[in-house]
Design a protein around this motif. Structure first.
Motif, PDB file in Angstrom:
ATOM      1  N   LEU A  35      -2.898 -13.978   5.069  1.00 15.40           N
ATOM      2  CA  LEU A  35      -1.756 -14.684   4.481  1.00 15.40           C
ATOM      3  C   LEU A  35      -1.703 -16.138   4.937  1.00 15.40           C
ATOM      4  O   LEU A  35      -1.339 -17.019   4.161  1.00 15.40           O
ATOM      5  CB  LEU A  35      -0.453 -13.951   4.790  1.00 15.40           C
ATOM      6  CG  LEU A  35      -0.248 -12.650   4.014  1.00 15.40           C
ATOM      7  CD1 LEU A  35       0.971 -11.896   4.539  1.00 15.40           C
ATOM      8  CD2 LEU A  35      -0.114 -12.906   2.527  1.00 15.40           C
ATOM      9  N   LEU A  39      -6.259  -5.716  -0.804  1.00 16.55           N
ATOM     10  CA  LEU A  39      -5.317  -6.792  -1.148  1.00 16.55           C
ATOM     11  C   LEU A  39      -5.692  -8.103  -0.465  1.00 16.55           C
ATOM     12  O   LEU A  39      -5.572  -9.176  -1.064  1.00 16.55           O
ATOM     13  CB  LEU A  39      -3.889  -6.380  -0.793  1.00 16.55           C
ATOM     14  CG  LEU A  39      -3.265  -5.328  -1.702  1.00 16.55           C
ATOM     15  CD1 LEU A  39      -1.986  -4.772  -1.082  1.00 16.55           C
ATOM     16  CD2 LEU A  39      -2.995  -5.897  -3.091  1.00 16.55           C
ATOM     17  N   ILE A  40      -6.161  -8.027   0.775  1.00 24.12           N
ATOM     18  CA  ILE A  40      -6.612  -9.246   1.464  1.00 24.12           C
ATOM     19  C   ILE A  40      -7.764  -9.872   0.680  1.00 24.12           C
ATOM     20  O   ILE A  40      -7.816 -11.096   0.505  1.00 24.12           O
ATOM     21  CB  ILE A  40      -7.004  -8.945   2.930  1.00 24.12           C
ATOM     22  CG1 ILE A  40      -5.749  -8.597   3.742  1.00 24.12           C
ATOM     23  CG2 ILE A  40      -7.745 -10.128   3.555  1.00 24.12           C
ATOM     24  CD1 ILE A  40      -6.026  -8.053   5.131  1.00 24.12           C
ATOM     25  N   ALA A  90      -1.153 -10.162  -4.866  1.00 28.59           N
ATOM     26  CA  ALA A  90      -1.712  -9.660  -3.605  1.00 28.59           C
ATOM     27  C   ALA A  90      -0.883 -10.161  -2.417  1.00 28.59           C
ATOM     28  O   ALA A  90      -0.561  -9.388  -1.503  1.00 28.59           O
ATOM     29  CB  ALA A  90      -3.171 -10.098  -3.469  1.00 28.59           C
ATOM     30  N   ASP A 139       2.137  -5.423   7.234  1.00 33.65           N
ATOM     31  CA  ASP A 139       1.218  -5.024   8.300  1.00 33.65           C
ATOM     32  C   ASP A 139       0.607  -6.273   8.938  1.00 33.65           C
ATOM     33  O   ASP A 139       0.034  -7.107   8.240  1.00 33.65           O
ATOM     34  CB  ASP A 139       0.109  -4.139   7.726  1.00 33.65           C
ATOM     35  CG  ASP A 139      -0.711  -3.468   8.805  1.00 33.65           C
ATOM     36  OD1 ASP A 139      -1.166  -4.177   9.736  1.00 33.65           O
ATOM     37  OD2 ASP A 139      -0.906  -2.245   8.729  1.00 33.65           O
ATOM     38  N   ALA A 176      -2.703  -8.179   8.053  1.00 39.73           N
ATOM     39  CA  ALA A 176      -2.818  -9.135   6.950  1.00 39.73           C
ATOM     40  C   ALA A 176      -2.372 -10.543   7.318  1.00 39.73           C
ATOM     41  O   ALA A 176      -2.478 -11.463   6.502  1.00 39.73           O
ATOM     42  CB  ALA A 176      -2.000  -8.633   5.759  1.00 39.73           C
ATOM     43  N   HIS A 179       0.191   1.623   1.094  1.00 40.68           N
ATOM     44  CA  HIS A 179      -0.051   0.803   2.289  1.00 40.68           C
ATOM     45  C   HIS A 179      -1.050   1.385   3.288  1.00 40.68           C
ATOM     46  O   HIS A 179      -0.852   1.318   4.497  1.00 40.68           O
ATOM     47  CB  HIS A 179       1.268   0.409   2.977  1.00 40.68           C
ATOM     48  CG  HIS A 179       2.029   1.521   3.632  1.00 40.68           C
ATOM     49  ND1 HIS A 179       2.933   2.279   2.976  1.00 40.68           N
ATOM     50  CD2 HIS A 179       2.008   1.979   4.909  1.00 40.68           C
ATOM     51  CE1 HIS A 179       3.455   3.162   3.794  1.00 40.68           C
ATOM     52  NE2 HIS A 179       2.908   3.000   4.980  1.00 40.68           N
ATOM     53  N   LEU A 215       1.175  -7.741   0.097  1.00 43.04           N
ATOM     54  CA  LEU A 215       0.943  -7.781   1.546  1.00 43.04           C
ATOM     55  C   LEU A 215       2.212  -8.162   2.294  1.00 43.04           C
ATOM     56  O   LEU A 215       2.483  -7.648   3.383  1.00 43.04           O
ATOM     57  CB  LEU A 215      -0.186  -8.757   1.877  1.00 43.04           C
ATOM     58  CG  LEU A 215      -1.580  -8.268   1.488  1.00 43.04           C
ATOM     59  CD1 LEU A 215      -2.591  -9.414   1.565  1.00 43.04           C
ATOM     60  CD2 LEU A 215      -2.014  -7.098   2.357  1.00 43.04           C
ATOM     61  N   SER A 216       3.001  -9.042   1.708  1.00 43.53           N
ATOM     62  CA  SER A 216       4.275  -9.437   2.317  1.00 43.53           C
ATOM     63  C   SER A 216       5.222  -8.250   2.398  1.00 43.53           C
ATOM     64  O   SER A 216       5.920  -8.065   3.396  1.00 43.53           O
ATOM     65  CB  SER A 216       4.928 -10.558   1.503  1.00 43.53           C
ATOM     66  OG  SER A 216       4.108 -11.702   1.521  1.00 43.53           O
ATOM     67  N   ILE A 224      -4.728  -2.324   2.147  1.00 48.45           N
ATOM     68  CA  ILE A 224      -4.497  -3.615   2.795  1.00 48.45           C
ATOM     69  C   ILE A 224      -5.765  -4.465   2.746  1.00 48.45           C
ATOM     70  O   ILE A 224      -5.715  -5.652   2.393  1.00 48.45           O
ATOM     71  CB  ILE A 224      -3.988  -3.424   4.243  1.00 48.45           C
ATOM     72  CG1 ILE A 224      -2.580  -2.808   4.197  1.00 48.45           C
ATOM     73  CG2 ILE A 224      -3.984  -4.747   5.011  1.00 48.45           C
ATOM     74  CD1 ILE A 224      -2.078  -2.293   5.526  1.00 48.45           C
ATOM     75  N   ARG A 225      -6.905  -3.873   3.072  1.00 49.72           N
ATOM     76  CA  ARG A 225      -8.178  -4.617   3.000  1.00 49.72           C
ATOM     77  C   ARG A 225      -8.448  -5.108   1.591  1.00 49.72           C
ATOM     78  O   ARG A 225      -8.863  -6.245   1.376  1.00 49.72           O
ATOM     79  CB  ARG A 225      -9.337  -3.747   3.486  1.00 49.72           C
ATOM     80  CG  ARG A 225      -9.443  -3.639   4.989  1.00 49.72           C
ATOM     81  CD  ARG A 225     -10.763  -3.004   5.420  1.00 49.72           C
ATOM     82  NE  ARG A 225     -10.988  -1.674   4.851  1.00 49.72           N
ATOM     83  CZ  ARG A 225     -10.522  -0.542   5.386  1.00 49.72           C
ATOM     84  NH1 ARG A 225      -9.806  -0.575   6.493  1.00 49.72           N
ATOM     85  NH2 ARG A 225     -10.768   0.612   4.804  1.00 49.72           N
TER      86      ARG A 225
END
Length: 169
Positions: A71, A40-41, A55, A64, A67, A32, A59-60, A37-38
């Motif tokens: 989402l 996965l976005i 993804a 954070d 995101a 994480h 992220l869920s 995070i970037r």
């Protein structure tokens, strides 16, 4: 997890083997980092549904607020499974997630599918006790006769109340 390991894990999200995908997702969640995070976005717009789902799920689980907007965009995904997991993920982000959903609704003259997914997210916020009064008002607008017309206005008003509460706190 270094950049190479992150890239390998991201590639494994496309695996046909569910065990490989789950292991990759869990390792990304455990890391994480802002880089993860970037990344996965970015994967939320992959052409492969399973990668977008993985993804959104990761992220869920990370939760954070960075995101949240990604989402909310994924809540408009062509795949109902991706959209719903994104809605549940954004609901887990508390007020930051609610702000993102309301912001999405203010720009929404979108299809009724987005409204259904937003309603699902709002139900999740309500269950978690996140700003219940505001959530209930927006849910009523989405359940009304013409949600395409009323929901953006009500969401804007709710967003204003949230911002006002934040500045006076």
């Amino acid at each position: 997890m270094d950049s190479k390991e992150t890239e390998t894990a991201l590639q494994q999200l496309a695996s046909d083997d569910g065990v490989v995908r789950e292991k990759a997702r869990k390792s990304l969640v455990a890391t994480h980092s802002p880089e993860v995070i970037r990344a996965l976005i970015s994967e939320l717009v992959d052409p492969r549904k399973q990668v977008r789902w993985e993804a959104a799920k990761a992220l869920s689980e990370i939760g954070d607020p960075v995101a949240a907007l990604g989402l909310v965009h994924a809540m408009d995904d062509d795949s109902k499974e991706v959209a719903w997991i994104a809605a549940e993920g954004v609901a887990a982000m508390g007020t930051a997630g609610l702000t993102a959903v309301l912001s999405g609704l203010t720009r929404s003259s979108r299809c009724p599918e987005f409204h259904k997914v937003a309603h699902h997210a709002l139900k999740e916020f309500h269950k978690r006790g996140t700003n219940r009064e505001i959530v209930e008002t927006v849910m009523q607008a989405l359940e009304g006769v013409e949600p395409r017309l009323t929901a953006p206005v009500v969401a804007y008003e709710a967003l204003s109340k949230l911002r006002l509460a934040k500045t006076s706190a």
